[in-house]
Design a protein around this motif. Structure first.
Motif, PDB file in Angstrom:
ATOM      1  N   SER A 264       0.848  -1.185   0.000  1.00 17.54           N
ATOM      2  CA  SER A 264       0.000   0.000   0.000  1.00 17.54           C
ATOM      3  C   SER A 264       0.884   1.236   0.000  1.00 17.54           C
ATOM      4  CB  SER A 264      -0.909   0.003   1.230  1.00 17.54           C
ATOM      5  OG  SER A 264      -0.131  -0.003   2.401  1.00 17.54           O
ATOM      6  N   TYR A 265       0.394   2.288  -0.648  1.00 13.34           N
ATOM      7  CA  TYR A 265       1.177   3.517  -0.743  1.00 13.34           C
ATOM      8  C   TYR A 265       1.192   4.261   0.583  1.00 13.34           C
ATOM      9  CZ  TYR A 265       2.449   8.298  -1.781  1.00 13.34           C
ATOM     10  OH  TYR A 265       3.041   9.530  -1.760  1.00 13.34           O
ATOM     11  N   GLU A 266       2.360   4.665   1.016  1.00 15.36           N
ATOM     12  CA  GLU A 266       2.482   5.492   2.201  1.00 15.36           C
ATOM     13  C   GLU A 266       3.142   6.796   1.786  1.00 15.36           C
ATOM     14  OE1 GLU A 266       1.537   5.471   5.339  1.00 15.36           O
ATOM     15  OE2 GLU A 266       0.374   3.658   4.946  1.00 15.36           O
ATOM     16  N   PRO A 267       2.473   7.927   2.045  1.00 13.53           N
ATOM     17  CA  PRO A 267       3.051   9.215   1.654  1.00 13.53           C
ATOM     18  C   PRO A 267       4.299   9.519   2.463  1.00 13.53           C
ATOM     19  CG  PRO A 267       1.111   9.536   3.023  1.00 13.53           C
ATOM     20  CD  PRO A 267       1.172   8.067   2.716  1.00 13.53           C
ATOM     21  N   PRO A 268       5.158  10.401   1.977  1.00 14.49           N
ATOM     22  CA  PRO A 268       6.377  10.742   2.709  1.00 14.49           C
ATOM     23  C   PRO A 268       6.056  11.414   4.037  1.00 14.49           C
ATOM     24  CG  PRO A 268       6.013  12.256   0.889  1.00 14.49           C
ATOM     25  CD  PRO A 268       5.026  11.150   0.719  1.00 14.49           C
ATOM     26  N   ARG A 269       6.964  11.302   4.991  1.00 18.76           N
ATOM     27  CA  ARG A 269       6.792  11.947   6.291  1.00 18.76           C
ATOM     28  C   ARG A 269       7.393  13.352   6.227  1.00 18.76           C
ATOM     29  NH1 ARG A 269       6.124   7.454  10.028  1.00 18.76           N
ATOM     30  NH2 ARG A 269       6.303   8.862  11.811  1.00 18.76           N
ATOM     31  N   PRO A 270       6.965  14.254   7.094  1.00 15.04           N
ATOM     32  CA  PRO A 270       7.551  15.596   7.124  1.00 15.04           C
ATOM     33  C   PRO A 270       9.047  15.545   7.435  1.00 15.04           C
ATOM     34  CG  PRO A 270       5.495  15.519   8.380  1.00 15.04           C
ATOM     35  CD  PRO A 270       5.838  14.107   8.043  1.00 15.04           C
ATOM     36  N   ASP A 271       9.806  16.405   6.780  1.00 13.37           N
ATOM     37  CA  ASP A 271      11.251  16.469   6.972  1.00 13.37           C
ATOM     38  C   ASP A 271      11.568  17.667   7.858  1.00 13.37           C
ATOM     39  OD1 ASP A 271      13.973  16.373   6.849  1.00 13.37           O
ATOM     40  OD2 ASP A 271      14.134  16.807   4.697  1.00 13.37           O
ATOM     41  N   TYR A 272      11.680  17.437   9.167  1.00 14.30           N
ATOM     42  CA  TYR A 272      11.913  18.524  10.109  1.00 14.30           C
ATOM     43  C   TYR A 272      13.382  18.954  10.136  1.00 14.30           C
ATOM     44  CZ  TYR A 272       7.467  16.665  11.835  1.00 14.30           C
ATOM     45  OH  TYR A 272       6.173  16.211  11.945  1.00 14.30           O
ATOM     46  N   ARG A 273      14.281  18.080   9.766  1.00 13.89           N
ATOM     47  CA  ARG A 273      15.723  18.353   9.753  1.00 13.89           C
ATOM     48  C   ARG A 273      16.200  18.823  11.132  1.00 13.89           C
ATOM     49  NH1 ARG A 273      17.477  20.380   3.687  1.00 13.89           N
ATOM     50  NH2 ARG A 273      16.117  18.904   2.589  1.00 13.89           N
ATOM     51  N   LEU A 274      15.915  18.014  12.134  1.00 15.19           N
ATOM     52  CA  LEU A 274      16.279  18.368  13.506  1.00 15.19           C
ATOM     53  C   LEU A 274      17.304  17.421  14.112  1.00 15.19           C
ATOM     54  CD1 LEU A 274      12.800  19.432  14.942  1.00 15.19           C
ATOM     55  CD2 LEU A 274      14.721  20.889  14.275  1.00 15.19           C
ATOM     56  N   ASP A 275      17.926  16.582  13.292  1.00 14.21           N
ATOM     57  CA  ASP A 275      18.963  15.701  13.827  1.00 14.21           C
ATOM     58  C   ASP A 275      20.092  16.549  14.417  1.00 14.21           C
ATOM     59  OD1 ASP A 275      17.538  13.541  13.010  1.00 14.21           O
ATOM     60  OD2 ASP A 275      18.756  13.104  11.232  1.00 14.21           O
ATOM     61  N   GLY A 276      20.442  16.261  15.660  1.00 17.56           N
ATOM     62  CA  GLY A 276      21.517  17.007  16.320  1.00 17.56           C
ATOM     63  C   GLY A 276      21.052  18.275  17.002  1.00 17.56           C
ATOM     64  N   PHE A 277      19.741  18.565  16.949  1.00 15.35           N
ATOM     65  CA  PHE A 277      19.196  19.766  17.604  1.00 15.35           C
ATOM     66  C   PHE A 277      18.287  19.348  18.758  1.00 15.35           C
ATOM     67  CE2 PHE A 277      20.490  21.404  13.552  1.00 15.35           C
ATOM     68  CZ  PHE A 277      20.876  22.721  13.799  1.00 15.35           C
ATOM     69  N   GLU A 278      18.251  20.196  19.783  1.00 13.90           N
ATOM     70  CA  GLU A 278      17.386  19.983  20.928  1.00 13.90           C
ATOM     71  C   GLU A 278      16.421  21.163  21.059  1.00 13.90           C
ATOM     72  OE1 GLU A 278      17.296  17.340  22.813  1.00 13.90           O
ATOM     73  OE2 GLU A 278      19.013  16.344  21.856  1.00 13.90           O
ATOM     74  N   PRO A 279      15.231  20.921  21.599  1.00 14.27           N
ATOM     75  CA  PRO A 279      14.309  22.042  21.837  1.00 14.27           C
ATOM     76  C   PRO A 279      14.952  23.076  22.753  1.00 14.27           C
ATOM     77  CG  PRO A 279      13.212  19.924  22.170  1.00 14.27           C
ATOM     78  CD  PRO A 279      14.667  19.629  22.039  1.00 14.27           C
ATOM     79  N   GLY A 280      14.675  24.356  22.504  1.00 17.52           N
ATOM     80  CA  GLY A 280      15.284  25.414  23.305  1.00 17.52           C
ATOM     81  C   GLY A 280      14.815  25.420  24.745  1.00 17.52           C
ATOM     82  N   THR A 281      13.584  24.981  24.992  1.00 19.50           N
ATOM     83  CA  THR A 281      13.036  24.919  26.353  1.00 19.50           C
ATOM     84  C   THR A 281      12.153  23.687  26.476  1.00 19.50           C
ATOM     85  OG1 THR A 281      11.015  26.155  25.846  1.00 19.50           O
ATOM     86  CG2 THR A 281      12.966  27.452  26.436  1.00 19.50           C
ATOM     87  N   GLU A 282      11.774  23.357  27.705  1.00 20.26           N
ATOM     88  CA  GLU A 282      10.872  22.231  27.921  1.00 20.26           C
ATOM     89  C   GLU A 282       9.499  22.504  27.304  1.00 20.26           C
ATOM     90  OE1 GLU A 282      10.538  21.007  31.932  1.00 20.26           O
ATOM     91  OE2 GLU A 282      12.677  20.520  32.166  1.00 20.26           O
ATOM     92  N   LEU A 283       9.059  23.763  27.358  1.00 23.29           N
ATOM     93  CA  LEU A 283       7.767  24.109  26.760  1.00 23.29           C
ATOM     94  C   LEU A 283       7.792  23.883  25.255  1.00 23.29           C
ATOM     95  CD1 LEU A 283       4.921  25.233  26.998  1.00 23.29           C
ATOM     96  CD2 LEU A 283       5.893  27.552  26.820  1.00 23.29           C
TER      97      LEU A 283
END
Length: 268
Positions: A4-23
Protein backbone atom coordinates in the motif's frame (compact mmCIF):
# COMPACT_ATOMS: atom_id res chain seq x y z
CA UNK A 1 2.35 -9.14 -1.91
CA UNK A 2 0.89 -5.80 -2.84
CA UNK A 3 2.34 -2.80 -1.03
CA UNK A 4 0.00 0.00 0.00
CA UNK A 5 1.18 3.52 -0.74
CA UNK A 6 2.48 5.49 2.20
CA UNK A 7 3.05 9.21 1.65
CA UNK A 8 6.38 10.74 2.71
CA UNK A 9 6.79 11.95 6.29
CA UNK A 10 7.55 15.60 7.12
CA UNK A 11 11.25 16.47 6.97
CA UNK A 12 11.91 18.52 10.11
CA UNK A 13 15.72 18.35 9.75
CA UNK A 14 16.28 18.37 13.51
CA UNK A 15 18.96 15.70 13.83
CA UNK A 16 21.52 17.01 16.32
CA UNK A 17 19.20 19.77 17.60
CA UNK A 18 17.39 19.98 20.93
CA UNK A 19 14.31 22.04 21.84
CA UNK A 20 15.28 25.41 23.31
CA UNK A 21 13.04 24.92 26.35
CA UNK A 22 10.87 22.23 27.92
CA UNK A 23 7.77 24.11 26.76
CA UNK A 24 9.01 24.04 23.17
CA UNK A 25 9.69 20.31 23.54
CA UNK A 26 6.17 19.66 24.86
CA UNK A 27 4.50 21.80 22.21
CA UNK A 28 6.48 20.24 19.36
CA UNK A 29 5.66 16.76 20.62
CA UNK A 30 1.96 17.65 20.72
CA UNK A 31 1.93 19.05 17.18
CA UNK A 32 3.93 16.19 15.64
CA UNK A 33 2.61 13.31 17.75
CA UNK A 34 0.74 11.80 14.78
CA UNK A 35 3.05 12.97 12.04
CA UNK A 36 2.48 9.73 10.16
CA UNK A 37 -0.86 11.37 9.29
CA UNK A 38 0.74 14.63 8.11
CA UNK A 39 1.27 14.67 4.34
CA UNK A 40 3.86 17.21 3.09
CA UNK A 41 2.46 19.49 0.39
CA UNK A 42 5.21 22.11 0.29
CA UNK A 43 8.52 22.58 2.06
CA UNK A 44 11.42 24.99 2.00
CA UNK A 45 14.74 24.79 3.85
CA UNK A 46 16.92 27.90 3.98
CA UNK A 47 20.44 27.63 2.60
CA UNK A 48 21.97 28.62 5.95
CA UNK A 49 20.15 25.81 7.74
CA UNK A 50 18.34 28.14 10.13
CA UNK A 51 14.77 27.90 8.83
CA UNK A 52 12.41 25.18 7.65
CA UNK A 53 8.91 25.91 6.34
CA UNK A 54 6.35 23.12 5.93
CA UNK A 55 2.79 23.00 4.59
CA UNK A 56 1.13 19.75 5.62
CA UNK A 57 -2.22 18.06 5.08
CA UNK A 58 -3.57 16.47 8.25
CA UNK A 59 -5.27 13.20 7.30
CA UNK A 60 -6.50 12.78 10.87
CA UNK A 61 -8.53 16.02 10.86
CA UNK A 62 -11.61 14.20 9.59
CA UNK A 63 -11.81 12.38 12.94
CA UNK A 64 -11.40 15.55 14.97
CA UNK A 65 -14.10 18.00 16.07
CA UNK A 66 -16.53 18.61 13.16
CA UNK A 67 -15.37 21.55 11.07
CA UNK A 68 -11.66 21.18 11.93
CA UNK A 69 -9.31 22.73 9.37
CA UNK A 70 -7.17 20.20 7.54
CA UNK A 71 -3.98 22.12 6.71
CA UNK A 72 -1.08 22.68 9.11
CA UNK A 73 1.91 24.97 8.67
CA UNK A 74 5.19 24.84 10.59
CA UNK A 75 8.09 27.28 10.75
CA UNK A 76 11.09 25.75 12.48
CA UNK A 77 13.93 28.10 13.49
CA UNK A 78 17.34 26.80 14.56
CA UNK A 79 20.18 28.28 16.55
CA UNK A 80 23.03 26.60 14.71
CA UNK A 81 25.54 27.68 17.35
CA UNK A 82 23.63 26.40 20.37
CA UNK A 83 22.16 23.48 18.38
CA UNK A 84 18.66 24.29 19.64
CA UNK A 85 15.40 24.97 17.85
CA UNK A 86 12.10 26.80 18.26
CA UNK A 87 8.98 26.67 16.09
CA UNK A 88 5.66 28.29 15.25
CA UNK A 89 2.64 26.55 13.81
CA UNK A 90 -0.90 27.27 12.64
CA UNK A 91 -3.91 25.41 11.25
CA UNK A 92 -5.70 26.70 8.12
CA UNK A 93 -8.95 25.90 6.29
CA UNK A 94 -7.58 26.38 2.75
CA UNK A 95 -4.21 26.22 1.07
CA UNK A 96 -3.91 29.88 -0.03
CA UNK A 97 -4.22 31.03 3.59
CA UNK A 98 -1.63 28.46 4.65
CA UNK A 99 0.73 29.73 1.96
CA UNK A 100 0.15 33.33 3.08
CA UNK A 101 1.11 32.39 6.64
CA UNK A 102 4.34 30.75 5.49
CA UNK A 103 5.27 33.75 3.34
CA UNK A 104 4.61 36.12 6.24
CA UNK A 105 6.93 33.95 8.36
CA UNK A 106 9.70 34.59 5.84
CA UNK A 107 9.31 31.69 3.41
CA UNK A 108 10.05 32.63 -0.22
CA UNK A 109 6.85 32.60 -2.28
CA UNK A 110 8.22 29.85 -4.51
CA UNK A 111 9.01 27.76 -1.43
CA UNK A 112 5.32 27.76 -0.48
CA UNK A 113 4.24 26.38 -3.85
CA UNK A 114 2.79 22.88 -3.81
CA UNK A 115 5.33 20.23 -4.69
CA UNK A 116 2.82 17.70 -6.00
CA UNK A 117 -0.16 18.16 -8.32
CA UNK A 118 -2.49 15.28 -7.63
CA UNK A 119 -5.73 17.04 -6.81
CA UNK A 120 -8.61 18.64 -8.64
CA UNK A 121 -7.86 21.84 -10.52
CA UNK A 122 -9.55 25.25 -10.26
CA UNK A 123 -12.73 25.12 -12.30
CA UNK A 124 -12.51 28.66 -13.66
CA UNK A 125 -10.54 31.90 -13.75
CA UNK A 126 -12.53 33.43 -10.91
CA UNK A 127 -11.55 30.57 -8.60
CA UNK A 128 -7.88 31.08 -9.40
CA UNK A 129 -8.17 34.84 -8.96
CA UNK A 130 -9.86 34.57 -5.55
CA UNK A 131 -7.22 32.09 -4.40
CA UNK A 132 -4.53 34.54 -5.49
CA UNK A 133 -6.20 37.27 -3.44
CA UNK A 134 -6.29 35.09 -0.32
CA UNK A 135 -2.69 34.00 -0.86
CA UNK A 136 -1.44 37.57 -1.24
CA UNK A 137 -3.85 39.23 1.24
CA UNK A 138 -2.76 42.68 0.02
CA UNK A 139 -2.44 45.32 2.76
CA UNK A 140 -3.72 42.72 5.24
CA UNK A 141 -7.24 43.41 4.04
CA UNK A 142 -8.63 40.04 5.16
CA UNK A 143 -8.86 39.02 8.82
CA UNK A 144 -10.07 35.46 9.32
CA UNK A 145 -12.93 35.32 11.83
CA UNK A 146 -14.20 31.77 11.48
CA UNK A 147 -14.04 28.75 9.23
CA UNK A 148 -15.52 25.29 8.87
CA UNK A 149 -14.66 22.24 6.81
CA UNK A 150 -17.36 19.76 5.89
CA UNK A 151 -15.58 16.59 4.81
CA UNK A 152 -17.94 13.58 4.79
CA UNK A 153 -15.05 11.16 4.16
CA UNK A 154 -17.00 9.49 1.37
CA UNK A 155 -16.67 9.39 -2.39
CA UNK A 156 -20.47 9.71 -2.52
CA UNK A 157 -20.22 13.38 -1.50
CA UNK A 158 -18.09 16.36 -2.31
CA UNK A 159 -16.35 18.64 0.14
CA UNK A 160 -17.03 22.22 1.17
CA UNK A 161 -14.97 24.72 3.12
CA UNK A 162 -16.34 28.05 4.32
CA UNK A 163 -14.03 30.82 5.52
CA UNK A 164 -15.49 33.99 7.04
CA UNK A 165 -13.25 37.06 6.92
CA UNK A 166 -13.55 40.77 7.64
CA UNK A 167 -12.53 42.80 4.59
CA UNK A 168 -11.00 46.18 5.52
CA UNK A 169 -10.85 47.47 1.93
CA UNK A 170 -12.84 50.73 1.59
CA UNK A 171 -14.76 49.35 -1.38
CA UNK A 172 -16.18 46.64 0.90
CA UNK A 173 -17.40 48.99 3.64
CA UNK A 174 -21.09 48.38 2.83
CA UNK A 175 -20.67 44.60 3.26
CA UNK A 176 -17.31 43.95 4.94
CA UNK A 177 -17.99 40.37 6.02
CA UNK A 178 -16.90 38.06 3.23
CA UNK A 179 -17.58 34.36 3.08
CA UNK A 180 -15.25 32.40 0.80
CA UNK A 181 -16.93 29.15 -0.16
CA UNK A 182 -14.78 26.41 -1.66
CA UNK A 183 -16.71 23.49 -3.17
CA UNK A 184 -15.42 20.29 -4.71
CA UNK A 185 -18.02 17.96 -6.23
CA UNK A 186 -17.94 14.23 -5.65
CA UNK A 187 -16.09 13.51 -8.92
CA UNK A 188 -13.14 15.51 -7.51
CA UNK A 189 -12.11 16.70 -10.97
CA UNK A 190 -12.22 20.41 -10.17
CA UNK A 191 -13.33 22.85 -7.51
CA UNK A 192 -14.75 26.35 -7.31
CA UNK A 193 -14.21 29.24 -4.91
CA UNK A 194 -16.81 31.98 -4.61
CA UNK A 195 -16.82 35.12 -2.47
CA UNK A 196 -20.04 36.35 -0.91
CA UNK A 197 -20.70 39.65 0.88
CA UNK A 198 -22.68 40.25 4.07
CA UNK A 199 -23.28 43.37 6.18
CA UNK A 200 -22.71 41.48 9.45
CA UNK A 201 -21.02 38.32 10.64
CA UNK A 202 -24.36 37.13 11.98
CA UNK A 203 -25.90 37.38 8.52
CA UNK A 204 -23.10 35.26 7.07
CA UNK A 205 -23.51 32.67 9.82
CA UNK A 206 -27.26 32.55 9.23
CA UNK A 207 -26.76 31.92 5.53
CA UNK A 208 -24.31 29.07 6.21
CA UNK A 209 -26.74 27.42 8.62
CA UNK A 210 -29.97 27.90 6.67
CA UNK A 211 -29.03 28.07 2.95
CA UNK A 212 -32.52 29.47 2.26
CA UNK A 213 -31.38 31.95 -0.41
CA UNK A 214 -28.76 31.91 -3.17
CA UNK A 215 -25.25 32.84 -2.10
CA UNK A 216 -25.04 36.68 -2.26
CA UNK A 217 -21.98 36.95 -4.47
CA UNK A 218 -19.52 39.79 -4.03
CA UNK A 219 -18.39 41.72 -7.12
CA UNK A 220 -15.62 39.89 -8.95
CA UNK A 221 -12.16 41.15 -7.94
CA UNK A 222 -10.65 43.81 -10.17
CA UNK A 223 -7.61 43.21 -12.32
CA UNK A 224 -6.53 40.69 -14.89
CA UNK A 225 -5.64 37.15 -13.98
CA UNK A 226 -1.95 37.13 -13.08
CA UNK A 227 0.63 34.58 -14.03
CA UNK A 228 0.20 32.68 -10.78
CA UNK A 229 -3.53 32.50 -11.25
CA UNK A 230 -3.04 31.23 -14.80
CA UNK A 231 -0.66 28.60 -13.50
CA UNK A 232 -3.12 27.61 -10.82
CA UNK A 233 -5.88 27.28 -13.38
CA UNK A 234 -3.76 25.01 -15.51
CA UNK A 235 -2.12 22.96 -12.78
CA UNK A 236 -3.02 19.51 -11.64
CA UNK A 237 -4.89 16.70 -13.28
CA UNK A 238 -7.43 14.37 -11.75
CA UNK A 239 -6.71 12.39 -8.62
CA UNK A 240 -8.44 12.35 -5.30
CA UNK A 241 -9.44 15.68 -3.96
CA UNK A 242 -7.17 18.35 -2.73
CA UNK A 243 -6.47 21.88 -3.76
CA UNK A 244 -3.74 20.42 -5.84
CA UNK A 245 -1.46 18.39 -3.73
CA UNK A 246 -0.14 15.02 -2.71
CA UNK A 247 -1.32 11.51 -2.87
CA UNK A 248 -2.67 10.02 0.30
CA UNK A 249 -4.45 7.01 1.54
CA UNK A 250 -7.33 8.52 3.48
CA UNK A 251 -9.71 10.67 1.46
CA UNK A 252 -8.07 14.03 2.09
CA UNK A 253 -9.04 17.44 0.88
CA UNK A 254 -8.13 19.84 -1.70
CA UNK A 255 -4.49 19.38 -1.58
CA UNK A 256 -3.82 16.03 -0.41
CA UNK A 257 -5.32 13.12 -2.10
CA UNK A 258 -8.64 11.76 -1.60
CA UNK A 259 -11.60 14.01 -1.14
CA UNK A 260 -12.51 17.66 -0.97
CA UNK A 261 -13.86 19.66 1.96
CA UNK A 262 -17.31 21.02 2.81
CA UNK A 263 -18.69 23.16 5.66
CA UNK A 264 -19.66 20.83 8.47
CA UNK A 265 -23.14 21.84 9.46
CA UNK A 266 -23.62 18.90 11.80
CA UNK A 267 -21.54 16.26 13.44
CA UNK A 268 -21.12 13.06 11.43
Amino acid sequence: MANSYEPPRPDYRLDGFEPGTELIEDDFHTVTLSDDMLVPLAEHHSADGRDTYLLLYDRAAIWDIPGTAEYVTLHITRDTGQRTFDFAHERHPVIPLAQNWLIRQGCPAEGAELSKNHGPRPADALTARLEDMLRANPDDRYTVLDHSTDHPCSFDFGIEVSTLVHDSHPDSAHAPYRLFLEETPKDFRSYTVRESAFPTAEAADTWVRERSTPLPLAPAPDGAIGMRAKAARARSTVNSRGLAAPPAAVIPPRSASATPARVRRSAP
